[in-house]
Design an enzyme around this catalytic site. Structure first.
Site, PDB file in Angstrom:
ATOM      1  N   CYS A 193       1.660  -0.769 -10.289  1.00  0.00           N
ATOM      2  CA  CYS A 193       0.484   0.024  -9.920  1.00  0.00           C
ATOM      3  C   CYS A 193      -0.095   0.745 -11.150  1.00  0.00           C
ATOM      4  O   CYS A 193      -0.701   0.112 -11.989  1.00  0.00           O
ATOM      5  CB  CYS A 193       0.822   0.971  -8.768  1.00  0.00           C
ATOM      6  N   GLU A 229       8.223  -3.050  -4.691  1.00  0.00           N
ATOM      7  CA  GLU A 229       9.490  -2.376  -4.348  1.00  0.00           C
ATOM      8  C   GLU A 229       9.616  -2.090  -2.851  1.00  0.00           C
ATOM      9  O   GLU A 229      10.720  -1.963  -2.332  1.00  0.00           O
ATOM     10  CB  GLU A 229       9.668  -1.093  -5.163  1.00  0.00           C
ATOM     11  N   HIS A 276       2.766  -2.735  -4.875  1.00  0.00           N
ATOM     12  CA  HIS A 276       4.114  -2.153  -4.963  1.00  0.00           C
ATOM     13  C   HIS A 276       5.157  -3.114  -4.387  1.00  0.00           C
ATOM     14  O   HIS A 276       5.489  -3.019  -3.202  1.00  0.00           O
ATOM     15  CB  HIS A 276       4.174  -0.847  -4.176  1.00  0.00           C
TER      16      HIS A 276
HETATM   17  N1  GLN Z   1      -3.403   6.548  -9.733  1.00  0.00           N
HETATM   18  C1  GLN Z   1      -3.643   5.150  -9.652  1.00  0.00           C
HETATM   19  C2  GLN Z   1      -4.656   4.794  -8.589  1.00  0.00           C
HETATM   20  O1  GLN Z   1      -4.917   5.573  -7.711  1.00  0.00           O
HETATM   21  C3  GLN Z   1      -2.358   4.405  -9.417  1.00  0.00           C
HETATM   22  C4  GLN Z   1      -1.746   4.700  -8.089  1.00  0.00           C
HETATM   23  C5  GLN Z   1      -0.313   4.270  -8.009  1.00  0.00           C
HETATM   24  O2  GLN Z   1       0.316   3.986  -9.019  1.00  0.00           O
HETATM   25  N2  GLN Z   1       0.254   4.256  -6.819  1.00  0.00           N
HETATM   26  O3  GLN Z   1      -5.203   3.722  -8.596  1.00  0.00           O
END
Ligand code: GLN
Length: 549
Positions: free
Chosen positions: A379, A516, A514
């Site tokens: 992410c 995970e 994600h």
């Molecule tokens: N802050 C970033 C976004 O909102 C990444 C979010 C995250 O890593 N879950 O896109």
């Protein structure tokens, strides 16, 4: 017809009620039952989506995009049939929100709306929705018996016991049996008091799960049984395990699944725990060891990244590698320098929000890329990889995400509304809304480029993974970044960047989603397995070491 097991906790919080519930789910599932799992949280936030990781640890995202309590992560890791969703996690705030909406609509036909029966009925209906058509629904009640906040939940589950009967409802109570070193004594009094508290609101536990350092001696077990009106064989000792995955077997050996099955009148095949035994065996007998740095924020709060830590360990289980995770504060990398990463066999930058330590994360990416250290970005970890590539491979000085710098000359990551607007104007951004309803949430399909590291890792070009983010790679920069050597190896159906990689590198892969959240110890996860395999090769010297590069 679904039966219910309600799990409450007493004496203190943080006894591992989530893990205990998940393990009970695992051993019941191992006897051929389908399981659903629900967490009832007494706090007033409508969901944990806006809560700080300092307060609440990780926000777990379910398949359908619900932001839930981290215990739902334990449930999915331990129980295959329990796939969480919108109806698997209810807070006091959510229950009240729904009751108040009904009251405003006039659904209560002018009645005085009260905790009993309106709130308790809403809780019961919610539990029934979450139960679905599973054979057994396990319902964990957050907090500790005796808290004011949890009373309506306890009252609702008490009523369910009366309404459904003793052969469809089992009450499990988790307590602490402390050891006092100065007098070398085990103390059962807190358990007695906690059960007394539970009985005073009308719930007699059927089973006690007693958390203690060492296995409970039989005298203490007898004493607890006598004082709590629980049969001795139903006093289960949940002593500290050196490995989480040993707990299902520990509980099964004491007959916990059998006690539940008997009370519910279920005639079941023997539990098959072979897969859990295999997990423990693999975890305990690694054939290599490797060091992975996790460079992020809140590094002293391991709960903030619990699914990621677990997924890396699952990668270790499936490659027989002991994975030593080093939590490194990215702000420290900025201050103290990148040297702390020199001995690492792999570098992970996890998801995150907010700009603290962002330059440290970018430096960590650069270090991994230039020194051929396996890199996995999740992410925000993908977004910083794109920023690093823009700055140092494509020569776009000052490239940044608009989340951290609205004035950047090269907004390579930004809100879609910012970069789809051809004028390039960056909108004013509302701080608060960074953590709210406008996020891309939940499972979505991703198409991977044939022959890419991503596709090889997954063994497929069509995958589904879960999301939780607002910012996206700016498609206007894709050509320039591709020419500089960044491969966009995963795209969403609506043409957003989902994965990036660098080809002439032993392992450099990052995802907007994600992975995970869908890893579990028995199956592992393709991405983590292939990452840890590369990490292991690095540790064994088959890949160039940073020091030699
Ligand atoms: N802050 C970033 C976004 O909102 C990444 C979010 C995250 O890593 N879950 O896109």
């Amino acid at each position: 017809m679904t039966s219910y097991v309600f799990i409450t906790g007493g004496v203190v919080s943080s006894l591992g009620k989530g893990i205990t519930s998940a393990c009970l789910g695992a051993i019941l599932e191992a006897r051929g039952l389908t399981i659903s799992m629900i967490k009832l949280d007494p706090y007033i936030n409508v969901d944990p989506g806006t809560m700080s990781p300092f307060q609440h640890g990780e926000v777990f995202v379910t398949h359908d995009g619900t932001e839930t309590d981290l215990d739902l992560g334990h449930y999915e890791r331990f129980v295959r049939t329990a796939r969480g969703g919108r109806h698997s996690n209810y807070t006091t705030g959510r229950i009240y929100e729904s009751v108040i909406a009904k009251e405003r609509r006039g659904d209560y036909l002018g009645a005085t709306v009260q905790v009993i029966p309106h709130i308790t009925n809403e809780i019961k209906e919610s539990v029934e929705k979450g139960a679905g058509d599973a054979d057994i629904c396990l319902v964990e009640i957050g907090g500790t018996v005796g808290d004011i906040e949890s009373l309506p939940f306890l009252e609702a589950i008490r009523q369910m016991g009366v309404e459904l009967g003793h052969d469809r409802v089992v009450y499990v109570h988790l307590t602490l049996v402390p050891y006092i070193p100065t007098s070398s004594e085990i103390k059962t009094k807190p358990t007695q008091h906690s059960v007394k508290e539970l009985r005073s609101i009308g719930i007699q536990p059927d089973i006690l799960v007693c958390r203690s350092e060492k296995p409970l001696p039989s005298d203490e077990r007898k004493k607890i049984a006598l004082f709590t009106n629980v049969p001795e064989k139903s006093v289960i000792s949940a002593y500290d395990a050196d490995d989480l995955y040993k707990i299902p077997a520990m509980m099964h050996e004491q007959g916990l699944d059998g006690i539940v099955a008997r009370q519910l009148g279920l005639d079941l095949p023997e539990a098959d725990l072979a897969e859990w035994d295999a997990v423990v065996e693999a975890k305990q007998n690694p054939t290599a060891e490797a060091n992975v740095a996790m460079v992020g924020k809140y590094m002293d709060l391991k709960d903030s990244y619990i699914s990621l830590v677990e997924a890396l360990q699952h990668g270790g289980i499936h490659t027989r590698t002991r994975v030593n995770i080093h939590f490194i504060e990215s702000a420290d990398v900025e201050e103290a320098g990148i040297e702390c990463l020199s001995d690492m066999d792999g570098i992970v930058v996890p998801g995150g929000f907010g700009d603290r330590g962002i330059e440290g994360k970018i430096q960590a990416v650069q270090f991994a890329r230039e020194n051929d250290i396996p890199y996995l970005g999740i992410c925000l970890g993908m977004q910083v990889a794109v920023i690093e590539a823009a700055r140092n491979m494509a020569g776009l000085a000052g490239a940044m995400s608009t989340e951290f710098d609205k004035e950047t000359p090269h907004p390579v990551v930004g809100l879609i509304t910012e970069w789809q607007d051809a004028s390039g104007d960056v909108e004013e951004r509302d701080e608060e809304s960074a953590m709210g309803g406008t996020m891309r949430l939940g499972a979505q399909a991703v198409t991977l480029t044939e022959g890419s590291l991503a596709a090889k890792s997954y063994g497929s070009t069509e995958i589904v993974e879960r999301h939780r983010h607002r910012y996206e790679v700016n498609n206007n920069y894709r050509d320039e970044l591709s020419k500089a050597g960044l491969l966009f190896s995963g795209l969403s159906v609506d043409d957003l960047v989902e994965m990036v990689e660098i080809e002439n590198h032993p392992f450099f892969l990052a995802s907007q989603f994600h992975p995970e959240f869908t890893s579990n110890p028995r199956d592992g996860h393709p991405l983590f397995k292939s990452f840890i395999a590369a990490v292991r090769q690095h540790a064994e010297g088959e890949l160039p070491k940073a020091a030699e590069a």
